[in-house]
Design an enzyme around this catalytic site. Structure first.
Site, PDB file in Angstrom:
ATOM      1  N   HIS A  17      10.563 -29.667 -30.773  1.00  0.00           N
ATOM      2  CA  HIS A  17      11.475 -28.068 -30.915  1.00  0.00           C
ATOM      3  C   HIS A  17      12.128 -28.528 -32.483  1.00  0.00           C
ATOM      4  CE1 HIS A  17       9.260 -27.496 -26.558  1.00  0.00           C
ATOM      5  NE2 HIS A  17       8.034 -26.936 -27.824  1.00  0.00           N
ATOM      6  N   LYS A  41      -0.681 -19.985 -20.978  1.00  0.00           N
ATOM      7  CA  LYS A  41       0.020 -21.045 -19.483  1.00  0.00           C
ATOM      8  C   LYS A  41       0.116 -20.309 -18.515  1.00  0.00           C
ATOM      9  CE  LYS A  41       1.236 -24.427 -23.723  1.00  0.00           C
ATOM     10  NZ  LYS A  41       2.044 -24.995 -24.255  1.00  0.00           N
ATOM     11  N   ARG A  90       2.017 -31.860 -34.466  1.00  0.00           N
ATOM     12  CA  ARG A  90       1.896 -33.255 -34.067  1.00  0.00           C
ATOM     13  C   ARG A  90       0.463 -34.103 -34.288  1.00  0.00           C
ATOM     14  NH1 ARG A  90       3.556 -31.365 -28.095  1.00  0.00           N
ATOM     15  NH2 ARG A  90       1.586 -30.016 -28.876  1.00  0.00           N
ATOM     16  N   SER A 128       6.305 -30.562 -23.957  1.00  0.00           N
ATOM     17  CA  SER A 128       6.909 -29.814 -22.972  1.00  0.00           C
ATOM     18  C   SER A 128       6.011 -30.157 -21.571  1.00  0.00           C
ATOM     19  CB  SER A 128       6.873 -28.602 -22.959  1.00  0.00           C
ATOM     20  OG  SER A 128       7.957 -28.264 -24.054  1.00  0.00           O
TER      21      SER A 128
HETATM   22  O1  PNS Z   1       4.857 -23.035 -27.496  1.00  0.00           O
HETATM   23  P1  PNS Z   1       3.112 -22.912 -27.722  1.00  0.00           P
HETATM   24  O2  PNS Z   1       2.782 -22.481 -25.830  1.00  0.00           O
HETATM   25  O3  PNS Z   1       2.570 -23.206 -28.262  1.00  0.00           O
HETATM   26  O4  PNS Z   1       3.512 -21.274 -28.041  1.00  0.00           O
HETATM   27  C1  PNS Z   1       2.524 -20.467 -28.932  1.00  0.00           C
HETATM   28  C2  PNS Z   1       3.089 -18.974 -29.016  1.00  0.00           C
HETATM   29  C3  PNS Z   1       4.005 -18.557 -27.605  1.00  0.00           C
HETATM   30  C4  PNS Z   1       4.048 -19.328 -30.316  1.00  0.00           C
HETATM   31  C5  PNS Z   1       1.764 -17.634 -28.188  1.00  0.00           C
HETATM   32  O5  PNS Z   1       1.420 -17.626 -27.155  1.00  0.00           O
HETATM   33  C6  PNS Z   1       2.081 -16.529 -29.366  1.00  0.00           C
HETATM   34  O6  PNS Z   1       2.598 -16.515 -30.953  1.00  0.00           O
HETATM   35  N1  PNS Z   1       2.338 -15.893 -28.864  1.00  0.00           N
HETATM   36  C7  PNS Z   1       2.869 -14.328 -28.303  1.00  0.00           C
HETATM   37  C8  PNS Z   1       1.190 -13.425 -28.075  1.00  0.00           C
HETATM   38  C9  PNS Z   1       0.601 -13.563 -29.696  1.00  0.00           C
HETATM   39  O7  PNS Z   1       1.231 -13.062 -30.438  1.00  0.00           O
HETATM   40  N2  PNS Z   1      -0.631 -13.990 -29.733  1.00  0.00           N
HETATM   41  C10 PNS Z   1      -1.161 -13.939 -31.091  1.00  0.00           C
HETATM   42  C11 PNS Z   1      -1.267 -15.820 -31.551  1.00  0.00           C
HETATM   43  S1  PNS Z   1      -2.510 -15.932 -31.223  1.00  0.00           S
END
Ligand code: PNS
Length: 166
Positions: A17, A41, A90, A128
């Site tokens: 990150h 998650k 990745r 993570s």
């Molecule tokens: O580190 P991650 O878990 O891959 O991050 C994913 C994250 C938190 C960026 C994604 O789940 C997110 O954008 N969550 C906020 C809710 C949202 O906007 N959802 C619409 C996009 S699918």
């Protein structure tokens, strides 16, 4: 001023990150690192614990602001005046998930562009989840996370083990 958002779960923040956040700082004038909810998650750390670790990990990056937001990433981007959402890629396996997310976000708000950065080779395998798995089984994670994150992980897992034993 060009502003970007680096959104994620950051549960916990890793050197992978930090690689992406640092590189985003080379391109954008201000980078908001946002801990957002990922409904798919279950988190180990609370959002405020994750923000605290991000603040410590990015303390030398003057243009970074870390915070929590409980909503859509496009809403957060608008709130902060960001023109871009920066995500690390990745491997091929990330692509499908990221494509879906970027398409969804584009549908929700066409003014915010998603930009992908390939993770540096040394972090191409890092996640993570892998860090948590290794830490939960007592392995050494110091190559992948800052020392205070490794300590926080070992505190979490030693509490979990004590609860299991008692
Ligand atoms: O580190 P991650 O878990 O891959 O991050 C994913 C994250 C938190 C960026 C994604 O789940 C997110 O954008 N969550 C906020 C809710 C949202 O906007 N959802 C619409 C996009 S699918």
């Amino acid at each position: 001023m060009k502003i970007a958002v680096c959104p994620g779960s950051f549960d916990p923040v890793t050197y992978g990150h930090l690689d992406i956040i640092t590189r985003a700082c080379d391109i954008f004038d201000r980078v908001y690192v946002a801990v957002l909810p990922n409904l798919g998650k279950e988190a180990l750390f609370t959002p405020s614990e994750r923000v605290e670790m991000l603040i410590r990990a990015t303390k030398d990056l003057d243009t970074v602001i870390c915070e929590e937001f409980n909503g859509l990433v496009v809403e957060y981007a608008k709130l902060r005046g960001a023109v871009a959402i920066v995500r690390g890629l990745r491997a091929v396996t990330d692509f499908e998930v990221e494509l879906k997310m970027a398409s969804m976000n584009h549908y929700l708000d066409k003014d915010v562009e998603t930009i992908f950065m390939m993770t540096s080779n040394e972090y191409s395998f890092l996640s993570s989840s892998a860090v948590k798995e290794v830490a939960s089984l007592g392995g050494n994670v110091s190559a992948w996370v800052p020392s205070f994150v490794a300590e926080a992980l070992s505190r979490k897992y030693s509490h979990a083990q004590k609860a299991e034993i008692s």
